[in-house]
Scaffold this active site. Structure first.
Site, short mmCIF file in Angstrom:
data_model
loop_
_atom_site.label_atom_id
_atom_site.label_comp_id
_atom_site.label_asym_id
_atom_site.label_seq_id
_atom_site.Cartn_x
_atom_site.Cartn_y
_atom_site.Cartn_z
N ASP A 161 0.81 -1.20 0.00
CA ASP A 161 0.00 0.00 0.00
C ASP A 161 0.86 1.27 0.00
O ASP A 161 0.75 2.11 0.87
CB ASP A 161 -0.92 -0.06 1.24
CG ASP A 161 -1.84 1.14 1.36
OD1 ASP A 161 -2.20 1.70 0.31
OD2 ASP A 161 -2.19 1.51 2.50
N ASN A 396 6.82 -7.52 7.10
CA ASN A 396 5.59 -6.83 7.50
C ASN A 396 4.40 -7.58 6.95
O ASN A 396 4.27 -7.76 5.73
CB ASN A 396 5.56 -5.41 6.96
CG ASN A 396 4.25 -4.69 7.31
OD1 ASN A 396 4.05 -4.30 8.45
ND2 ASN A 396 3.35 -4.55 6.35
N GLU A 397 3.55 -8.04 7.85
CA GLU A 397 2.30 -8.70 7.47
C GLU A 397 2.48 -9.81 6.45
O GLU A 397 1.86 -9.77 5.37
CB GLU A 397 1.28 -7.67 6.99
CG GLU A 397 0.97 -6.61 8.03
CD GLU A 397 -0.20 -5.70 7.65
OE1 GLU A 397 -0.64 -5.77 6.49
OE2 GLU A 397 -0.66 -4.95 8.52
N ASN A 461 0.02 -5.16 13.90
CA ASN A 461 -0.71 -4.11 13.19
C ASN A 461 -2.20 -4.41 13.33
O ASN A 461 -2.64 -5.48 12.91
CB ASN A 461 -0.37 -4.12 11.69
CG ASN A 461 1.08 -3.75 11.42
OD1 ASN A 461 1.80 -3.31 12.31
ND2 ASN A 461 1.50 -3.92 10.17
N TYR A 463 -6.31 -2.71 13.10
CA TYR A 463 -7.14 -1.57 12.68
C TYR A 463 -8.56 -1.65 13.23
O TYR A 463 -9.52 -1.43 12.52
CB TYR A 463 -7.12 -1.46 11.15
CG TYR A 463 -5.79 -0.91 10.67
CD1 TYR A 463 -5.58 0.45 10.56
CD2 TYR A 463 -4.73 -1.76 10.39
CE1 TYR A 463 -4.36 0.96 10.17
CE2 TYR A 463 -3.50 -1.26 9.99
CZ TYR A 463 -3.32 0.11 9.89
OH TYR A 463 -2.11 0.63 9.50
N TYR A 467 -10.73 -0.63 9.67
CA TYR A 467 -11.16 -1.69 8.73
C TYR A 467 -12.16 -2.63 9.40
O TYR A 467 -12.95 -3.26 8.74
CB TYR A 467 -9.96 -2.48 8.22
CG TYR A 467 -9.04 -1.67 7.35
CD1 TYR A 467 -9.51 -1.05 6.20
CD2 TYR A 467 -7.71 -1.50 7.68
CE1 TYR A 467 -8.67 -0.28 5.40
CE2 TYR A 467 -6.86 -0.74 6.89
CZ TYR A 467 -7.34 -0.13 5.76
OH TYR A 467 -6.53 0.62 4.97
N GLU A 499 1.14 -0.71 14.17
CA GLU A 499 0.27 0.09 13.30
C GLU A 499 -1.13 0.14 13.91
O GLU A 499 -1.66 -0.88 14.32
CB GLU A 499 0.15 -0.51 11.88
CG GLU A 499 1.36 -0.33 11.02
CD GLU A 499 1.15 -0.81 9.58
OE1 GLU A 499 -0.01 -0.81 9.10
OE2 GLU A 499 2.14 -1.21 8.95
N TRP A 544 0.01 4.56 12.68
CA TRP A 544 0.06 4.54 11.23
C TRP A 544 -0.75 5.71 10.73
O TRP A 544 -1.93 5.74 10.95
CB TRP A 544 -0.51 3.23 10.67
CG TRP A 544 -0.20 3.08 9.22
CD1 TRP A 544 -1.05 3.27 8.17
CD2 TRP A 544 1.07 2.71 8.66
NE1 TRP A 544 -0.39 3.06 6.99
CE2 TRP A 544 0.91 2.73 7.26
CE3 TRP A 544 2.33 2.41 9.19
CZ2 TRP A 544 1.96 2.42 6.39
CZ3 TRP A 544 3.35 2.12 8.33
CH2 TRP A 544 3.16 2.12 6.93
N LYS A 564 -3.85 8.27 6.41
CA LYS A 564 -3.80 7.96 7.84
C LYS A 564 -2.73 8.79 8.57
O LYS A 564 -2.49 8.59 9.75
CB LYS A 564 -3.56 6.47 8.06
CG LYS A 564 -4.74 5.62 7.57
CD LYS A 564 -4.66 4.18 8.02
CE LYS A 564 -5.76 3.36 7.39
NZ LYS A 564 -5.57 3.14 5.94
C1 BDP Z 1 -1.33 -2.18 6.90
C2 BDP Z 1 -0.06 -2.14 6.07
C3 BDP Z 1 0.28 -0.72 5.62
C4 BDP Z 1 -0.94 -0.04 5.06
C5 BDP Z 1 -2.02 0.01 6.13
C6 BDP Z 1 -3.29 0.73 5.67
O1 BDP Z 1 1.02 -2.68 6.80
O2 BDP Z 1 1.31 -0.76 4.67
O3 BDP Z 1 -0.69 1.23 4.54
O4 BDP Z 1 -2.35 -1.32 6.45
O5 BDP Z 1 -4.18 0.07 5.17
O6 BDP Z 1 -1.92 -3.42 6.85
O7 BDP Z 1 -3.35 1.95 5.79
#
Ligand code: BDP
Length: 586
Positions: A161, A396-397, A461, A463, A467, A499, A544, A564
């Site tokens: 992303d 990462n992920e 990470n 959200y 999300y 994140e 993030w 973000k």
């Molecule tokens: C995370 C990723 C990051 C993305 C972020 C997003 O590690 O690179 O930019 O989500 O969706 O899963 O903003």
């Protein structure tokens, strides 16, 4: 991979500036002799990504040529001369006066070729560098995979992303060294009461016997020691009485001056230790929390190109919010950035470009494994002497074929076992090369626990409230709390939320605070910091993102921007930046 320097014994000449440039979509350049110069070039800035310098090549990721002519001073004669590229994203090839010197794969790490025998001392020399950033499943990070990153159409087809900026992103320098020169230095520090211990290993470029010395300057005294090189290697341990230790609060640096034969090299040294004990990360034996950000090298017009004023400004803004750390998401940042972190006292999680690794296709996995190992090797070689770097991050992920596999699917899914082996090899290599730092990888929700077992610190990470459970802040924070507690119960290791964030259109306000407003982001961050503040196993919170940044185009990214950031792409604070100050800048 020592950073080039100008000193008593060495020369350095920075080729930054406006170069000639031409794209080569039909791959005719080499055949037509573009390594000697191109017809109808357009001017381009080095360092800098090409994508935002010309809008017609915004999405162009194929081969392109950079050309620069330069004299090399007569006074460099008799020395060995190298051309060093700080970063060419993704695959770069160097030519001097039409002769190919070599290529390098991987977009974020330096490489150098000796060019002594090709130099023309009486006339100008032509430096040509071809670069391409084709998105391929066999690259790290990967692109054009059969499984898209987002469940919606997006372009270009990355697995990550952020915008796949291309070009010469960091300094291109010519440098010269004596015939026998210091090829590598490794410094490891320890603390013994009030004293600092500095172990120094020096390697020359050839297996000769030689004499040299070390001087450590700083604090109240200068310490001098003799170096005896046998087969090109020498080692020495210095004890610094009443040493000044390096920390995020007092980033004290000593100067280590190394002399070997005709050569000299000076290195900044910070005396510090880093380790994990129970639920804490200890810096110099004392608990430390990593408050800060996931970031990107990203700015208007310069793209991912080194931008020194921006670098200074970003450190100032991070400090203004009270941050003391960041992760080099999702690739190694510039060496200049690392030097500034040493000087300013930032604690860094240093990451290779292994974003969203997938483990389905065996042939591609084998290639990616080789590239990731190379990236671990090159990153540690480059950054091992930076006190600011406290943790290596190998991915990462990394992803399973589908998100959130059930417990029984995890047992039977072949990609889980393959991923485990892949990731463990990376962590093993990092520990082998550097037993003094912590090693980790960053997970997303549903990452198999077998991938996490080897981590020193649990980096997550998440959200919740964006999300997942977007707009339902209370439920989101409850879910976050439950997940953090579960992570601690399972692993009994310090946890960093690497994140968490919410897209926010600067200037959009709302009461009530609905998603995308500045109020929502402010409340989201406040809620996360409040929950984390009650947990003694939380060793860090990294928002993030530090700033809005260019991403690929999709219905998820307004104007192709991931919003973000707590600062805009132009570095104006959103309300959330003030919330961070409340928590961190006290
Ligand atoms: C995370 C990723 C990051 C993305 C972020 C997003 O590690 O690179 O930019 O989500 O969706 O899963 O903003």
């Amino acid at each position: 991979m020592l950073y080039p320097q100008q000193n008593l014994a060495r020369n350095k000449f920075d080729l930054s500036g406006i170069w000639d440039f031409r794209i080569d979509p039909d791959l005719v350049g080499e055949q037509q002799g573009w390594q000697n110069g191109v017809v109808n070039p357009r001017p381009i800035a080095v360092p800098g990504s090409w994508n935002e310098q010309y809008e017609d090549i915004y999405n162009y990721l194929g081969l392109a040529w950079y050309i620069k002519s330069t004299y090399i001073p007569q006074s460099w004669r008799g020395q060995r001369v190298f051309l060093r590229v700080g970063s060419a994203c993704y695959f770069g090839t160097v030519y001097i006066n039409g002769v190919k010197m070599g290529s390098h794969e991987g977009g974020h790490l330096p490489f150098a070729f000796e060019i002594t025998d090709q130099i023309r001392w009486e006339t100008e020399n032509i430096v040509a560098i071809s670069v391409e950033n084709e998105l391929k499943p066999t690259r790290v990070p990967s692109g054009n995979m059969s499984t898209p990153l987002l469940p919606v159409a997006s372009f270009p087809h990355t697995t990550y992303d952020f915008f796949p900026f291309a070009g010469i992103h960091r300094l291109v320098v010519l440098y010269s060294v004596p015939q026998t020169y210091i090829d590598d230095v490794t410094v490891v520090t320890d603390i013994d009461g009030v004293n600092g211990i500095i172990k120094v290993n020096v390697r020359l470029n050839s297996a000769v016997s030689a004499q040299g010395d070390l001087q450590l300057k700083g604090g109240d005294a200068t310490i001098v020691a003799k170096l005896n090189f046998l087969d090109g290697l020498a080692e020495m341990q210095l004890t610094v009485a009443n040493a000044k230790f390096w920390s995020d609060k007092m980033p004290y640096l000593y100067d280590l001056v190394i002399q070997a034969g005709q050569d000299h090299y000076t290195l900044k040294v910070g005396i510090r230790t880093i380790r994990v004990q129970d639920n804490q990360i200890l810096l110099n034996g004392k608990p430390v929390k990593l408050n800060g950000y996931g970031r990107h090298e990203d700015f208007i017009a310069s793209g991912k190109g080194l931008n020194l004023p921006l670098l200074v400004k970003d450190y100032q803004l991070m400090r203004w919010t009270g941050a003391n750390s960041y992760r080099t998401s999702h690739y190694p940042y510039s060496e200049e950035e690392m030097q500034l972190a040493d000087r300013e006292g930032f604690l860094i999680i240093d990451e290779i470009p292994a974003v969203s690794l997938q483990f389905e296709d065996d042939d591609n996995i084998a290639i990616r494994q080789r590239i990731c190992l190379q990236q671990v090797d090159e990153l540690i070689a480059r950054d091992k002497n930076h006190p600011s770097v406290i943790m290596w991050c190998v991915a990462n992920e990394p992803m399973t074929p589908r998100l959130n596999l059930t417990a029984s699917e995890i047992l039977t899914e072949p990609a889980v076992e393959k991923g485990k082996g892949f990731l463990e090899r990376l962590m093993h290599r990092a520990r082998e090369l550097d037993p003094t730092r912590l090693v980790t990888l960053v997970t997303l929700g549903g990452t198999p626990s077998s991938w996490v077992e080897q981590c020193d610190v649990i980096c997550m990470n998440r959200y919740w409230g964006w999300y997942v459970l977007g707009g339902e802040m209370d439920k989101a924070l409850a879910a976050l709390e439950q997940e953090l507690d579960a992570a601690w119960d399972t692993w009994r290791k310090p946890v960093i939320l690497t994140e968490f964030g919410a897209d926010t259109l600067a200037g959009m306000h709302g009461h009530p605070n609905v998603m995308w407003t500045e109020e929502y982001q402010a409340e989201y961050i406040r809620g996360h910091l409040r929950v984390a503040g009650e947990k003694d196993y939380i060793a860090g919170m990294q928002v993030w993102n530090f700033a809005d940044f260019a991403a690929v185009q999709s219905i998820m990214r307004v104007g192709g921007i991931n919003m973000k950031g707590v600062f805009t792409r132009g570095r104006t604070p959103k309300m959330a930046a003030h919330v961070l100050r409340e928590f961190w800048a006290r």
